[in-house]
Design a protein around this motif. Structure first.
Motif, PDB file in Angstrom:
ATOM      1  N   LEU A 469       0.842  -1.194   0.000  1.00  0.00           N
ATOM      2  CA  LEU A 469       0.000   0.000   0.000  1.00  0.00           C
ATOM      3  C   LEU A 469       0.878   1.245   0.000  1.00  0.00           C
ATOM      4  CD1 LEU A 469      -1.929  -2.248   1.107  1.00  0.00           C
ATOM      5  CD2 LEU A 469      -2.992  -0.458   2.496  1.00  0.00           C
ATOM      6  N   VAL A 470       0.566   2.193  -0.839  1.00  0.00           N
ATOM      7  CA  VAL A 470       1.275   3.469  -0.820  1.00  0.00           C
ATOM      8  C   VAL A 470       0.284   4.553  -0.391  1.00  0.00           C
ATOM      9  CG1 VAL A 470       2.656   5.110  -2.138  1.00  0.00           C
ATOM     10  CG2 VAL A 470       2.734   2.662  -2.702  1.00  0.00           C
ATOM     11  N   MET A 471       0.599   5.233   0.711  1.00  0.00           N
ATOM     12  CA  MET A 471      -0.291   6.266   1.248  1.00  0.00           C
ATOM     13  C   MET A 471       0.297   7.637   0.919  1.00  0.00           C
ATOM     14  SD  MET A 471      -2.205   4.053   2.692  1.00  0.00           S
ATOM     15  CE  MET A 471      -3.348   5.117   3.590  1.00  0.00           C
ATOM     16  N   ASP A 472      -0.554   8.585   0.697  1.00  0.00           N
ATOM     17  CA  ASP A 472      -0.076   9.947   0.499  1.00  0.00           C
ATOM     18  C   ASP A 472       0.374  10.503   1.836  1.00  0.00           C
ATOM     19  OD1 ASP A 472      -0.391  12.361  -1.702  1.00  0.00           O
ATOM     20  OD2 ASP A 472      -0.373  13.000   0.410  1.00  0.00           O
ATOM     21  N   GLN A 473       1.615  11.023   1.831  1.00  0.00           N
ATOM     22  CA  GLN A 473       2.227  11.424   3.080  1.00  0.00           C
ATOM     23  C   GLN A 473       1.461  12.573   3.752  1.00  0.00           C
ATOM     24  OE1 GLN A 473       6.320  12.216   2.495  1.00  0.00           O
ATOM     25  NE2 GLN A 473       6.843  11.424   4.525  1.00  0.00           N
ATOM     26  N   LEU A 508     -11.693   0.789   3.362  1.00  0.00           N
ATOM     27  CA  LEU A 508     -11.182   0.645   4.730  1.00  0.00           C
ATOM     28  C   LEU A 508     -10.191   1.762   5.050  1.00  0.00           C
ATOM     29  CD1 LEU A 508     -10.803  -1.301   7.290  1.00  0.00           C
ATOM     30  CD2 LEU A 508      -8.794  -2.138   6.082  1.00  0.00           C
ATOM     31  N   ALA A 509      -9.320   2.067   4.061  1.00  0.00           N
ATOM     32  CA  ALA A 509      -8.246   3.035   4.286  1.00  0.00           C
ATOM     33  C   ALA A 509      -8.804   4.421   4.606  1.00  0.00           C
ATOM     34  CB  ALA A 509      -7.330   3.096   3.060  1.00  0.00           C
ATOM     35  N   ASP A 519      -5.246  -3.887  10.121  1.00  0.00           N
ATOM     36  CA  ASP A 519      -6.622  -3.927   9.639  1.00  0.00           C
ATOM     37  C   ASP A 519      -6.703  -4.456   8.212  1.00  0.00           C
ATOM     38  OD1 ASP A 519      -7.385  -2.970  12.052  1.00  0.00           O
ATOM     39  OD2 ASP A 519      -7.814  -0.918  11.384  1.00  0.00           O
ATOM     40  N   VAL A 520      -5.762  -4.023   7.373  1.00  0.00           N
ATOM     41  CA  VAL A 520      -5.760  -4.502   5.983  1.00  0.00           C
ATOM     42  C   VAL A 520      -5.474  -5.994   5.950  1.00  0.00           C
ATOM     43  CG1 VAL A 520      -4.539  -4.391   3.771  1.00  0.00           C
ATOM     44  CG2 VAL A 520      -5.166  -2.278   4.954  1.00  0.00           C
ATOM     45  N   SER A 521      -4.527  -6.413   6.773  1.00  0.00           N
ATOM     46  CA  SER A 521      -4.178  -7.832   6.823  1.00  0.00           C
ATOM     47  C   SER A 521      -5.397  -8.665   7.217  1.00  0.00           C
ATOM     48  CB  SER A 521      -3.030  -8.020   7.822  1.00  0.00           C
ATOM     49  OG  SER A 521      -2.768  -9.383   8.001  1.00  0.00           O
ATOM     50  N   LYS A 522      -6.092  -8.197   8.231  1.00  0.00           N
ATOM     51  CA  LYS A 522      -7.281  -8.914   8.721  1.00  0.00           C
ATOM     52  C   LYS A 522      -8.360  -8.962   7.641  1.00  0.00           C
ATOM     53  CE  LYS A 522     -10.213  -8.777  12.768  1.00  0.00           C
ATOM     54  NZ  LYS A 522     -10.681  -7.899  13.850  1.00  0.00           N
ATOM     55  N   LEU A 523      -8.591  -7.805   7.030  1.00  0.00           N
ATOM     56  CA  LEU A 523      -9.598  -7.730   5.973  1.00  0.00           C
ATOM     57  C   LEU A 523      -9.251  -8.687   4.832  1.00  0.00           C
ATOM     58  CD1 LEU A 523     -11.959  -6.340   4.328  1.00  0.00           C
ATOM     59  CD2 LEU A 523     -10.219  -4.759   3.496  1.00  0.00           C
ATOM     60  N   VAL A 537      -0.812 -17.081   2.977  1.00  0.00           N
ATOM     61  CA  VAL A 537      -0.061 -16.255   3.918  1.00  0.00           C
ATOM     62  C   VAL A 537      -0.077 -14.825   3.361  1.00  0.00           C
ATOM     63  CG1 VAL A 537       2.157 -15.918   5.057  1.00  0.00           C
ATOM     64  CG2 VAL A 537       1.374 -18.238   4.522  1.00  0.00           C
ATOM     65  N   VAL A 538      -0.554 -13.891   4.171  1.00  0.00           N
ATOM     66  CA  VAL A 538      -0.743 -12.516   3.693  1.00  0.00           C
ATOM     67  C   VAL A 538       0.306 -11.595   4.329  1.00  0.00           C
ATOM     68  CG1 VAL A 538      -2.319 -10.528   3.735  1.00  0.00           C
ATOM     69  CG2 VAL A 538      -3.213 -12.831   3.288  1.00  0.00           C
ATOM     70  N   PHE A 539       0.951 -10.782   3.498  1.00  0.00           N
ATOM     71  CA  PHE A 539       1.888  -9.775   4.004  1.00  0.00           C
ATOM     72  C   PHE A 539       1.410  -8.402   3.546  1.00  0.00           C
ATOM     73  CE2 PHE A 539       4.399 -13.599   3.490  1.00  0.00           C
ATOM     74  CZ  PHE A 539       5.112 -13.657   4.668  1.00  0.00           C
ATOM     75  N   VAL A 540       1.369  -7.454   4.478  1.00  0.00           N
ATOM     76  CA  VAL A 540       0.969  -6.098   4.107  1.00  0.00           C
ATOM     77  C   VAL A 540       2.129  -5.156   4.392  1.00  0.00           C
ATOM     78  CG1 VAL A 540      -0.659  -4.217   4.527  1.00  0.00           C
ATOM     79  CG2 VAL A 540      -1.424  -6.609   4.656  1.00  0.00           C
ATOM     80  N   ASN A 541       2.484  -4.355   3.407  1.00  0.00           N
ATOM     81  CA  ASN A 541       3.513  -3.344   3.612  1.00  0.00           C
ATOM     82  C   ASN A 541       2.895  -1.982   3.310  1.00  0.00           C
ATOM     83  OD1 ASN A 541       6.196  -2.318   4.003  1.00  0.00           O
ATOM     84  ND2 ASN A 541       6.284  -2.045   1.772  1.00  0.00           N
ATOM     85  N   VAL A 542       3.016  -1.065   4.265  1.00  0.00           N
ATOM     86  CA  VAL A 542       2.453   0.265   4.057  1.00  0.00           C
ATOM     87  C   VAL A 542       3.597   1.268   3.958  1.00  0.00           C
ATOM     88  CG1 VAL A 542       0.946   2.043   5.008  1.00  0.00           C
ATOM     89  CG2 VAL A 542       0.414  -0.386   5.376  1.00  0.00           C
ATOM     90  N   SER A 543       3.614   2.031   2.895  1.00  0.00           N
ATOM     91  CA  SER A 543       4.627   3.086   2.808  1.00  0.00           C
ATOM     92  C   SER A 543       3.941   4.418   2.533  1.00  0.00           C
ATOM     93  CB  SER A 543       5.648   2.760   1.717  1.00  0.00           C
ATOM     94  OG  SER A 543       5.005   2.672   0.478  1.00  0.00           O
ATOM     95  N   ARG A 544       4.580   5.465   2.943  1.00  0.00           N
ATOM     96  CA  ARG A 544       4.006   6.809   2.758  1.00  0.00           C
ATOM     97  C   ARG A 544       4.831   7.583   1.754  1.00  0.00           C
ATOM     98  NH1 ARG A 544       0.238   6.506   6.628  1.00  0.00           N
ATOM     99  NH2 ARG A 544       0.824   4.681   7.827  1.00  0.00           N
ATOM    100  N   ASN A 545       4.176   8.331   0.929  1.00  0.00           N
ATOM    101  CA  ASN A 545       4.867   8.955  -0.200  1.00  0.00           C
ATOM    102  C   ASN A 545       4.382  10.404  -0.329  1.00  0.00           C
ATOM    103  OD1 ASN A 545       5.709   9.725  -2.761  1.00  0.00           O
ATOM    104  ND2 ASN A 545       5.720   7.592  -3.458  1.00  0.00           N
TER     105      ASN A 545
END
Lengths: 545, 545
Positions: A469-473, A508-509, A519-523, A537-545
């Protein structure tokens, strides 16, 4: 350690006791018998091979006076390079055994450091306080030995892998006289091979193979391809003898096959005229009915010659209609499915396939029930310790002991790592030391454990899904979601599912608090399970940009 | 399609031909025999089960006039719910078969939509142009039938799974007279069970089990626990009979066991006084020597009662010393390792374990070579089409046909999906339609293929390593690296390795051009291989911050 006590410790083997190594200890000095490896069970995912956990030996490395190897099979020799990293002691073996060990250590660049001592069956070795009387035994590889280990605490007979073949192909029977001699001296304990303790009767002589080969050669119109264990030297001798009678030239195919034949021929364990052997290229040019190919891969291993022939992935030649393929082997436990599939694939390609169920083209190298009983009568031990077998076989071996008149108290069924102590002629069970096995994977020894394997199992069951996931900083809004999957489902099928998941994560975001990753992982997990009844197997990576 | 041609198409089975379904087609109308499932091979990772690829049937769904199920085993009934999603046709079966199907469809919430028709062995059904003469056959489940399928193109006999048990436990032998009657009419083709075509002789009668049970009951001092297939109704009857003689009460344990017993008892296929059965709780309160537990899990499946008892994870009771456990079963191919391990674990817990190698507590439900030959003599078909077997068994079955006087041209060994055509009394091989199998995983049917499975295999071999790189948006410098691994190595062992890898990536990033993600991936893969000789699946995610 009580100094006048003889201690015996079986080690190694997956569920099999004392399969790969046995430690003898007296007066603070140690003798090691065998140092073998095993192949992993089907549920030991990604593991290359397994060696005994010899932590105890490492801790007492300075006390080790010698290592005796009973015969040249991998499950008795395959851990030697690992053992010699920890222990500097001479390795004793008969000529063929040492020849094979040298070749193996050579491949690992290890041979110059090893102190290898060639002995002859019948030699008596003084190794520390142990006077080791070696004696010849028949097995599915030549030049095997058993040991009469004399100590101040008593005489222990260690059979090694054996059968009582009364008409062995190499005319070299088990040394019955020596066994009787031990009995006369008085045997404190017998540690004996239990592999075939569930099998009634007497294991057929290796001699029964040649008539079966003869019939195959008589009927075959095209090439004959015999697959067998590269270590089954006597089997190869019989194939060679039959080829001579039917005027066929022989090519040996596969690294271990060619190497073993070379070693065995040099040492005189296999005999044939030089002009009988031709290179594979020549063999492929000869008329089909003039050719015998001896190949590796009797277990259908995908990387072996036979495995590749079955899969159609062999480079230098293919199976063709008219070929006769002989599987001169028995599937090792856990391998039945692979071998059966190889047979089917060879048949699909038009080969005639001859295997155990159809003709006596294989016999076991281990003693069956009547032989085990005869061994007990010959040796007349005070105590019996069944080894080389799973618990089910050890129990049957014990039952045979009782059938020939032993008392339950005279028989010890132990697990790997259990110390068996002998003092004043009496047996007792001592402490338990680490006696399991260690996984070897790649170059790593012991850095893969059951928990890592459980992770591998989980990864393999339903694959993985990565969510980046890439979030706006500044705004904190979701700018982008990347979904990558492996082993989950075909991409055509997953497209719609992932689009929907992306939309749900987007929603959700918007309302996410600080726990976005969780929350994303659970969803994702619950959504994917709901839709597919799978749990990747689920991996979630969140980064801000 | 030529309208006066009879077309027969075997479908389903992993390497086994016509194991799960056979399609009969005449004059644009279709009869389906059986709709079963199979369990995956060991290399079909994460797959729940497998069903035949019946795409052809779906495409011609409107032509299907009926589905006849020969007996109640999963490999003949397990795909019915999938089939009925595509095809709306009546399902015919004998009372026990229909009873078991109802229970199965009920569990899937499917039963009300299905048009299930109960018939009796011996009934003649007119299904479109097919006049189906049903006849009783013995097998390892009661109430099995074979079919004589009369069409204008000729009479075809379809044996279903069978053995020629001359003294069946339910006193209901195979209908030999009917087979002779077919022969008199003239049989165009025989489609016959080949499962045991490699086994010489005659499969022992189910009757041999009871004396073996008797011996077990005579010797057992504690509880007796018999594990067998829940569908082996006659085996349960024999266990019950023996329990009566030895004054033991019985508790049935395990969902499929209790359900099958209930159905079989209601329908009269199993008989015992109501007061013989006690709930498990009661049984556990009774003196040990008064108890027989009949449990599921004869294949050692970890989720079954026996599997859980072996692993020590059963909830309501455990194995205790003095228990006698009987495995009244034979490992299905590929399952040998799991069953053997279960035996060892039961022994470890102090149980006495009785299994096939030690006593005749199991016999096969399929005909051996002499029976197959007798079937050929009884039916005297013009053509033989061996089915229900891997290629190796089909080939043996063909050999038996030749032994009893058939000509090679009278025998067709085909693969699944091959259309066999009969016109004017002559057989010919037609087109090949999709005839493989479809993986069912979770709720997905066919969305996992071999490529997904290869990915699962890769994930499982050496695990995965995820690298999340965070770059400074302005300077482009590497700000952070997160390394996550699963199934690669234990975390204590990987710490140093990952620290070193981080440092190397840091250096690389300084001189990186636009291909940072690829370069890091390449570096990580080669570094990890160099250090560990493993090839984990590596994922690199680069984000800018």
């Amino acid at each position: 350690m009580k100094s006048k006590t003889l201690r015996i410790i079986p080690l190694g083997g997956i569920g099999e006791v004392g399969k790969n190594m046995t430690v003898y200890e007296y007066n603070d000095e140690i003798l090691i018998v065998d140092a073998g490896m095993m192949f992993p069970d089907n549920d030991m995912i990604g593991i290359d091979y397994i060696i005994p956990d010899f932590e105890y030996v490492k801790q007492h490395a300075d006390k080790v006076r010698g290592i005796v190897i009973t015969h040249g099979h991998e499950d008795h020799t395959g851990a030697i390079s690992h053992l010699l990293e920890a222990v500097h002691a001479p390795v004793y073996g008969t000529p063929l055994t040492i020849g094979l060990i040298k070749a193996k250590l050579g491949r690992r660049g290890f041979v110059q450091d090893a102190n290898l001592k060639t002995i002859q069956a019948g030699d008596v070795l003084q190794i520390g306080p142990f006077k080791v009387h070696t004696f010849h035994v028949c097995h599915s590889i030549p030049d095997g030995i058993g040991l009469g280990i004399e100590t101040p605490a008593g005489l222990v007979v260690h059979t090694g892998d054996y059968k009582l073949d009364l008409t062995p192909v190499d005319n070299w029977p088990t040394d019955y006289a020596k066994l009787g001699e031990f009995a006369q001296k008085g045997v404190l304990a017998l540690l004996a091979d239990s592999t075939n303790a569930e099998r009634p009767g007497w294991t057929p002589s290796e001699q029964v193979i040649e008539p079966a080969f003869d019939k195959v050669f008589q009927q075959a119109k095209g090439r004959i391809i015999i697959a067998t264990f590269a270590s089954l030297i006597s089997r190869m001798q019989q194939a060679i003898n039959t080829a001579v009678r039917y005027h066929r030239k022989i090519a040996f195919v596969g690294l271990s096959m060619t190497e073993n034949v070379r070693i065995a021929k040099e040492l005189g364990y296999i005999n044939f005229d030089d002009d009988l052997e031709v290179p594979l290229e020549t063999a492929l040019q000869l008329p089909d009915e003039k050719v015998l190919l001896l190949v590796t891969g009797s277990q259908g291993e995908p990387t072996s010659i036979l495995g590749r022939l079955a899969n159609g992935s062999n480079k230098r030649f293919d199976i063709k209609p008219g070929d006769t393929v002989v599987l001169s082997s028995h599937p090792i436990p856990g391998n039945e499915e692979v071998v059966s599939r190889a047979i089917n694939r060879l048949l699909e390609q038009g080969a005639d396939v001859v295997y155990e169920a159809l003709a006596p083209v294989h016999v076991s190298g281990h003693a069956s029930q009547e032989e085990l009983k005869l061994m007990l009568h010959l040796v007349r031990p005070r105590y019996l310790i069944p080894i080389h077998g799973e618990l089910r076989m050890l129990k049957q071996h014990a039952r045979l002991g009782i059938e020939v008149g032993m008392d339950e108290r005279q028989i010890a069924i132990v697990e790997n790592g259990r110390v068996i102590e002998f003092a004043h002629g009496e047996m007792s069970l001592g402490e338990r030391i680490p006696g399991g096995y260690v996984f070897v994977d790649g170059s790593g020894v012991g850095d893969v454990d059951r928990s890592v394997m459980r992770e591998r199992e989980m990864l393999s069951q339903d694959g993985i899904v990565l969510l980046n996931l890439v979030m706006d900083q500044r705004s904190g809004d979701l700018k982008d979601i990347e979904i990558i999957s492996r082993g989950f489902m075909t991409s055509t099928e997953s497209e719609e599912l992932f689009n929907d998941l992306q939309a749900r994560i987007g929603k959700l975001a918007k309302h996410a608090n600080g726990r976005l990753q969780q929350d994303v992982s659970k969803l994702a997990k619950s959504y994917l399970y709901e839709e597919t009844k799978r749990r990747p197997v689920v991996f979630v990576n969140v980064s801000r940009n």
